[in-house]
Design an enzyme around this catalytic site. Structure first.
Site, PDB file in Angstrom:
ATOM      1  CE  LYS A 153      13.120  -9.456   8.919  1.00 14.83           C
ATOM      2  NZ  LYS A 153      11.718  -9.240   8.664  1.00 14.83           N
ATOM      3  CE  LYS A 195      16.668  -7.956   9.135  1.00  9.46           C
ATOM      4  NZ  LYS A 195      17.127  -8.729   7.945  1.00  9.46           N
ATOM      5  N   GLY A 201       9.635  -3.890   6.166  1.00  7.77           N
ATOM      6  CA  GLY A 201       9.544  -2.504   5.737  1.00  7.77           C
ATOM      7  C   GLY A 201      10.437  -1.568   6.523  1.00  7.77           C
ATOM      8  N   GLY A 202      11.517  -2.121   7.122  1.00  7.04           N
ATOM      9  CA  GLY A 202      12.441  -1.280   7.883  1.00  7.04           C
ATOM     10  C   GLY A 202      12.021  -1.040   9.315  1.00  7.04           C
ATOM     11  CG  HIS A 245      16.890  -5.648  -1.580  1.00  4.52           C
ATOM     12  ND1 HIS A 245      16.194  -5.308  -0.446  1.00  4.52           N
ATOM     13  CD2 HIS A 245      16.122  -6.587  -2.186  1.00  4.52           C
ATOM     14  CE1 HIS A 245      15.071  -5.992  -0.381  1.00  4.52           C
ATOM     15  NE2 HIS A 245      15.003  -6.782  -1.438  1.00  4.52           N
ATOM     16  CD  GLU A 312      12.594  -8.822  -0.138  1.00 10.11           C
ATOM     17  OE1 GLU A 312      13.194  -8.330   0.841  1.00 10.11           O
ATOM     18  OE2 GLU A 312      11.625  -8.274  -0.685  1.00 10.11           O
ATOM     19  NE  ARG A 329       3.980  -8.456   0.711  1.00 10.52           N
ATOM     20  CZ  ARG A 329       4.862  -7.692   0.096  1.00 10.52           C
ATOM     21  NH1 ARG A 329       4.827  -7.575  -1.226  1.00 10.52           N
ATOM     22  NH2 ARG A 329       5.785  -7.033   0.764  1.00 10.52           N
TER      23      ARG A 329
END
Length: 719
Positions: A153, A195, A201-202, A245, A312, A329
């Site tokens: 990230k 984060k 996926g959280g 989102h 995203e 992907r």
């Protein structure tokens, strides 16, 4: 770890300027050297729904397909659909679907030209993409460098910022001490998002609403990040309250061409995971839509992306958007994009991977209509969406057509395995506008019927009928904010009971006639139905059980197939008649209740009646006598039971042990999650009913306790 990250980031930033200056020349050399490599055979390194999806598109192109499977998937749908199939290991994914060397061995032994990873498993694995390239096999996905850059990230934030893609205010720096992170969190301003840089996926993600809880949330995020990714490096971002989102589907080829295929809204989530998606995003202006698409293309260009990718974004209430991450992907929710663009994204993946140019330019693409995707999961929404598993004893879906797709990898009779994701299917619908598409979604959900395990279908019905969802007022806090209205108390009305009773009677009559036709003495009283004759009238009494409550029912035969049904202690009865007609693998029940006509679908298995109406489903049971239950079902008083289907990982007790309430008894593994089964009360262990490695069903007794003798009540006079 922080020192390594600091060195890595300094090297990266030094290279970034050089890469930016030389990108055009380097890209030109790469494109010039490109050749078209036809794909005649593709191996799908995945299972379930996405494997079936890839196989269908490959066959449309005349490409032969190779499936791989683990022990429990031997008879699965994707194995049946493929031209060839090869066993790759036991159920555990690390020994099968994540076994890179075994998958490559299969590819090479079958002379496979390409590997499609689907999503999940190896789809974003840099090492696997590189291994494919080294072995002369086409990886149907982006270059390994793009996967690597977008997988971290902090690195992706630097790249996006340099490419002019909006990023949210935050800290992605080298110093990782608790005091430094707390300091920058205060500078950014609470609430903040903590984060893991390698998260997804959280996992490894927490929200600190104020300074007092920052330290504990940081510690929690670090622990989860180490466990999930082996890396506890964190970034801090400004937390956008009630955000949307919104993600953009992008596509690039090996010739430097890029397009965006519009956006999807994936805001409604549980446990930071999507549950329903739609395209295009509701309420987005044409100007914002274009800005989103162009920003996503800049993101793809920045990493020389090839193939299907998703950028995203987090969007605030003013429709300002900020880069969140790029999924390198195909996405689970890609069908909604296909529905509004008329594009087969898997076909594009295969063509681009072979070296072809994109089939369409940006000017060729048009947005048409609206599409929803609802994910049908084996889970219990009323129990915090706890995932489940088990057999699909009955499965009936909406009829697929050009406007309705059922993307699945299971059939009636298959098991939803405890070893993998609990998704049963994706229900995808399209219509000319959002209200029409939403009506089609609601109708299709009422036609989706599953017996054998818990599903989220009723929840999806309640969600899609919610006024705020209908208005398009969606955000990531939608479910918590509307908790009460999204989880209404399910009421069982007299109409539902009458329908269940009539279905039971008609079903029993049908089987009685079948028994009479087979017996040598059709006049035998043992060939009669459930009713008994009393004073020249036909009457029967029995209990139905619904939501753990007994419902006493008295049925009086009137004439033909007409009945007077009395429920509970009511003094009046309902006049009920109707018919039950088999239709493919379900039965259609038409019921006349006091002059009203209702229609529903019914499935009767063993002693259970499953009633499916337009508003939802109801389950009724004819109680089984206790003497017919096995020890594994009863377990004695106060037995410890399985909260969901799973596999026993560890047993911590043995018969004769004394335990206190809350002591650990066993450990279960289910749906990639670990559950510790604790003693429901203090006592002595009588039996441990399962061993390590055994598979158990939901509500199955695991540990039985010694029956405790009833103690005499204390005499109040003695105190």
């Amino acid at each position: 770890m922080a020192t390594i990250v600091a060195v890595r980031n300094r090297i990266f930033r030094s290279q970034l300027l050089l890469t930016k200056c030389c990108k055009t020349a380097a890209a030109s050399l790469r494109y010039i050297s490109n050749e078209i490599r036809p794909i005649d055979k593709v191996l799908i390194a995945n299972r379930g729904e996405i494997a079936c999806r890839v196989i269908k598109s490959a066959k449309k192109l005349g490409i032969r397909t190779v499936a791989v499977y683990s022990d429990p998937d031997k008879a699965s749908m994707h194995v049946a659909l493929a031209d060839e199939a090869f066993h790759i290991g036991p159920a555990a994914s690390q020994h099968s679907y994540l076994n890179q060397s075994r998958i490559l061995d299969v590819a090479q032994s079958t002379n496979t030209h390409a590997i499609h990873p689907g999503y999940g498993f190896l789809s974003e694995n840099t090492e696997f993409a590189e291994l494919c390239s080294k072995n002369g096999i086409i990886f149907v996905g982006p270059p390994a460098s793009a996967i690597r850059d977008m997988g971290i990230k902090s690195t992706s934030k630097h790249i996006m910022s340099a490419a002019g893609v909006p990023i949210i205010e935050g800290y992605h720096g080298d110093e990782q001490t608790d005091s430094k992170l707390a300091e920058v969190a205060g500078q950014i301003g609470f609430p903040v998002m903590i984060k893991a840089v390698r998260g997804g996926g959280g996992k490894g993600m927490r929200i600190a609403m104020n300074a007092d809880e920052f330290s504990s949330q940081l510690e929690s995020a670090r622990r989860e990040a180490i466990k999930s990714f082996g890396d506890d490096v964190m970034l801090i971002e400004k937390f956008v309250e009630t955000p949307r989102h919104v993600e953009v589907q992008v596509f690039g080829d090996q010739h430097g061409n890029y397009v965006y295929l519009y956006e999807r809204d994936c805001s409604v989530q549980r446990r930071h995971q999507k549950i329903i998606e739609e395209a295009p995003a509701p309420g987005i202006s044409a100007e914002v839509r274009r800005s989103l698409g162009e920003a996503a293309v800049r993101a793809a260009r920045a990493v020389n992306y090839v193939g299907a990718g998703t950028v995203e974004f987090i969007m605030d209430k003013q429709q300002n958007f900020y880069f969140m991450e790029m999924n390198t992907r195909l996405q689970v929710e890609h069908p909604v994009t296909e529905m509004i663009t008329g594009v087969d994204l898997v076909e594009w993946q295969l063509r681009v991977a072979a070296g072809e140019k994109l089939p369409k330019s940006q000017e060729d693409l048009r947005l048409n209509g609206h599409s929803f995707e609802a994910r049908i999961y084996a889970e219990d929404p009323d129990n915090d969406f706890m995932p489940g598993a088990g057999p699909l004893l009955h499965l009936s879906t909406p009829t697929p057509d050009e406007n309705t797709r059922v993307e699945t990898g299971v059939r009636q009779g298959d098991d939803v395995s405890v070893h993998y994701d609990p998704m049963i299917a994706k229900l995808v619908v399209w219509a000319k506008d959002r209200p029409s598409a939403l009506r089609r979604l609601k109708t299709s959900l009422s036609d989706y019927q599953v017996v054998g395990l818990n599903t989220n279908i009723r929840f999806l019905q309640d969600l899609s009928s919610h006024g705020e969802f209908e208005a398009g007022n969606v955000h990531t806090d939608f479910i918590p904010q509307h908790q009460q209205s999204l989880f209404p108390t399910v009421t069982c009305t007299d109409d539902h009971v009458c329908q269940a009773v009539l279905a039971h009677l008609l079903h029993d009559q049908t089987h009685t006639l079948q028994r009479k036709s087979l017996t040598a003495d059709p006049f035998s009283p043992f060939s009669a139905g459930v009713a008994i004759r009393v004073n020249d009238s036909m009457m029967t009494k029995f209990n139905l059980k619904s939501q753990n409550k007994d419902i006493p029912v008295t049925v009086n035969f009137v004439a033909g197939q007409a009945y007077a049904i009395t429920i509970g202690d009511n003094t009046s009865s309902h006049a009920v008649t109707g018919n039950l007609v088999a239709d493919q693998n379900r039965s259609v029940l038409t019921t006349h209740i006091d002059g009203r006509i209702t229609k529903s679908n019914v499935v009767i298995l063993d002693n259970t009646i499953h009633l499916f109406t337009a508003e939802g489903s109801h389950k009724f049971e004819l109680p089984t006598p206790k003497f017919m239950l096995s020890d594994s079902q009863t377990g004695g008083a106060g037995a410890a039971v399985a909260p969901m289907p799973g596999v026993i990982e560890k047993v911590s007790v043995k018969p004769g042990d004394t335990v206190e309430q809350g002591d650990p008894l066993l450990v279960m593994i289910a749906m990639k999650m670990e559950y510790v089964i604790r003693a429901p009360h203090s006592g002595v262990i009588d039996k441990v009913l399962y061993n390590v490695g055994d598979t158990v069903n939901k509500d199955q007794a695991l540990v039985a306790f010694v029956e405790q003798p009833e103690t005499e009540p204390k005499n109040s006079d003695s105190d």
